[in-house]
Design an enzyme around this catalytic site. Structure first.
Site, PDB file in Angstrom:
ATOM      1  CD  GLU A 197      -3.016  -0.928   2.280  1.00 33.20           C
ATOM      2  OE1 GLU A 197      -4.130  -1.441   2.117  1.00 33.20           O
ATOM      3  OE2 GLU A 197      -2.674  -0.351   3.328  1.00 33.20           O
ATOM      4  CD  GLU A 273      -4.656  -5.278   3.317  1.00 28.56           C
ATOM      5  OE1 GLU A 273      -5.364  -4.387   3.864  1.00 28.56           O
ATOM      6  OE2 GLU A 273      -3.446  -5.389   3.506  1.00 28.56           O
TER       7      GLU A 273
END
Length: 626
Positions: A197, A273
């Site tokens: 991320e 996710e």
């Protein structure tokens, strides 16, 4: 894990069920059931699909983390994953678990990540590996080892050579352990994530390129490399030559997938996710989510042919000192010991109603009946343990280091625990005691008497004191309650008092500094005597038969618990968590040793094993949306 987000969970699942996406026609409509074996295979992304040996493959994965699960239970958790219908599991790799000192590596016991992956394969599961080196994950400092901070001026998560050189060394060492387990070598690892991320943190593509090269040099060339970001952050954190997936909260699948499709029209669609729960922090609520709405969205995602990794399938526990902390447009918020996460499997690995809703959704979408759900013995209860031995914290101090200025834990080669600063105030004085950048929680004592506390959560660093005696001994005991694991705050997470101390406007110098990493206190000189204040207490848990249980810690204030030498984790009476998960494999029939450290202890308190957790009053709060 986690992207800075502001909106609340709001997208109606019914709207998702009635909608269509441009990518749906190109994606496979159901999972392909292929049991992993030890032969060499290929996995790649091509023409909008994931391909396993050239055939479309829909990833249905769940996140689990090996340090958060007792090793004796790894295989049981994998069997629960298979029984829910998962074909893949996704673990992070935690650098700080494996390199406690520069160049010193540990892949043994609970840290044997290679064995974790081999056991997943033996249970018929593929693996998506997320080696970082930054992982976030609500884990202490996002998985970075604290010794990096001994280098003053280091800029972590950047191209700074002081960071990149040890990070590259780590990834090369990790490759020796795990590169042989890639699918092209006959292992179960089908994909390896590059960084984590990063688009939520920055847009330095040279840095991302270097991490990519390091992973390639480490031997990760026989599995698919990819990046993961929030939908809007994909341009910042992705690499053009690698597939990208998106991370988001339930209620946002349609928007997230449409955004990814616009950015990567020829790439596969996957939720890297999908946050089916949320984590708790000290002094906050216990988070729960809408399981029925999530199951409906999971069904929709799978019906579109998209792939998914459920974060978390099983959260587990932040054993020891490994909880992280957040500073995302809020004050500092350290996470609790439990990482239950309101996941499909609860903290102790037992299926929840959410588990069965997800299982039904996966079965319906794939048309494949999963294996039966394994039986799990119920948790046990234990009678209260009388903590009839004790030892004062103050009589257990090691030899100090003298320094004119305050030093941090990292200066003392200390990672976790406490640090004590002691000096003498020659003359009576009244005024403000200022701890310049306190990390994270301090107790202040005058001649051994507690006169106040300061808490980073509450943005406190100043205490008004009135010292009436000459040559007053001033003690400042500071606890590392968890380094921040998210946002650019990670670059300043040295622990202790990180700048200076002033009293009535004057700097204080001439310190005796005690390093207190709080290892196993079993060797302390316990005796049958009352102890008040900061104390260690010891007793015996009597067990008829070993089994999972939850220690009721509600009678204590703030501290830590060990059982049979195993560090269970932190306790704090501000909640929400009021029990600690104690795994059955860490107990034995008969007498079991329990030690409680309490900063504001009192004699006569007990600890008992109860058969259900107390994580705080359930507050139905979904994770923030994109």
């Amino acid at each position: 894990m986690k992207i800075p987000l502001k909106l609340l969970f709001s997208v109606a699942v019914i709207a998702l069920l009635d909608s269509t996406c441009a990518f749906a026609a190109a994606a496979p409509s159901s999972a392909v059931d292929r049991s992993p074996d030890t032969a060499s295979h290929s996995f790649q992304a091509e023409n909008g699909k994931f391909l396993l040996d050239g055939k479309p493959f829909q990833i249905i994965s769940g996140e689990m983390h090996y340090p958060r699960i007792p090793r004796a239970y790894w295989r049981a958790r994998f069997r629960m994953a298979k029984a829910m219908g998962l074909n893949t599991i996704t673990p992070y790799v935690f650098w700080n678990e494996h390199e406690p000192q520069p160049g010193v590596y540990d892949f043994s016991g609970q840290r044997d990540i290679a064995e974790f992956i081999r056991e997943a394969q033996s249970e018929g599961l593929y693996v998506i590996l997320r080696p970082g080196p930054y992982v976030c994950a609500e884990w202490e400092w996002g998985g970075y080892p604290s010794w990096l901070l001994k280098q003053h001026g280091i800029v972590v998560r950047s191209s700074d050579p002081k960071f990149m050189q040890p990070a590259r060394r780590w990834l090369l060492r990790l490759g020796k352990e795990l590169a042989p387990l890639q699918i092209g070598n006959g292992g179960p690892i089908i994909a390896v994530q590059v960084e984590n991320e990063y688009g939520s943190f920055g847009n330095d593509h040279e840095y991302m390129d270097q991490i990519h090269r390091d992973l390639v040099d480490a031997g990760f060339t026989k599995a698919m490399l990819y990046t993961a970001d929030g939908p809007e952050q994909v341009p910042n954190g992705s690499l053009a030559e690698l597939p990208a997936v998106v991370n988001f909260a339930p209620g946002n699948a349609k928007h997230a997938f449409e955004t990814l499709h616009k950015l990567r029209p020829t790439g596969p669609i996957m939720a890297g996710e999908w946050w089916d729960g949320w984590f708790d922090f000290w002094g906050g609520p216990h988070h729960t989510t809408n399981a029925k709405a999530e199951a409906a969205e999971l069904s929709w995602i799978l019906s579109q042919g998209a792939s998914i990794s459920i974060y978390m399938f099983h959260g587990g526990t932040n054993f020891g000192w490994m909880n992280g902390a957040n500073m995302d447009n809020t004050p500092y918020r350290p996470d609790v010991t439990s990482y239950d996460y309101d996941a499909a499997l609860d903290e102790s690995g037992r299926p929840t109603p959410k588990y069965f809703l997800f299982r039904d959704a996966i079965t319906e979408a794939t048309g494949k009946a999963p294996p039966p759900v394994p039986d799990v013995a119920p948790p046990i209860a234990m009678p209260p343990a009388q903590l009839n031995q004790s030892v004062s914290f103050w009589t257990s101090l090691p030899q100090p280091l003298h320094s004119e200025q305050v030093l941090t834990m990292e200066d003392l080669d200390q990672a976790y625990g406490y640090i004590l600063y002691r000096t003498s105030i020659p003359s009576p004085v009244s005024g403000d005691l200022v701890l310049d950048e306190l990390h994270d929680y301090a107790l202040i004592y005058s001649d051994g008497k507690l006169i106040g506390t300061l808490d980073r959560r509450l943005e406190q660093n100043t205490l008004h004191v009135n010292l009436t005696q000459p040559n007053t001994r001033l003690d400042i005991l500071v606890e590392n309650t968890g380094r921040v694991n998210f946002t650019r705050a990670i670059r300043g997470e040295r622990q202790g008092i990180t700048h200076k101390v002033t009293l009535a406007g004057n700097p204080l110098t001439g310190w005796q500094i005690y390093s207190l990493p709080m290892g196993n206190p079993d060797t302390l000189p316990f005796r049958a005597a009352n102890c008040t204040g900061a104390c260690f207490y010891r007793g015996t848990l009597q067990v008829d038969h070993a089994g999972d249980t939850y220690l009721d810690t509600g009678s204590f204030t703030k501290g830590f618990v060990w059982v049979n030498g195993h560090p269970l984790g932190r306790i704090w009476n501000i909640g929400p968590q009021m029990t600690l998960y104690l795994p059955g494999p860490w107990l034995h029939k008969g007498a079991n040793d329990v030690i409680v450290f309490d900063l504001e202890g009192a004699p006569g308190r007990t600890v008992s094993g109860v058969s259900s957790p107390n994580l705080g009053a359930a507050t139905s709060q979904a994770p923030p949306a994109n």
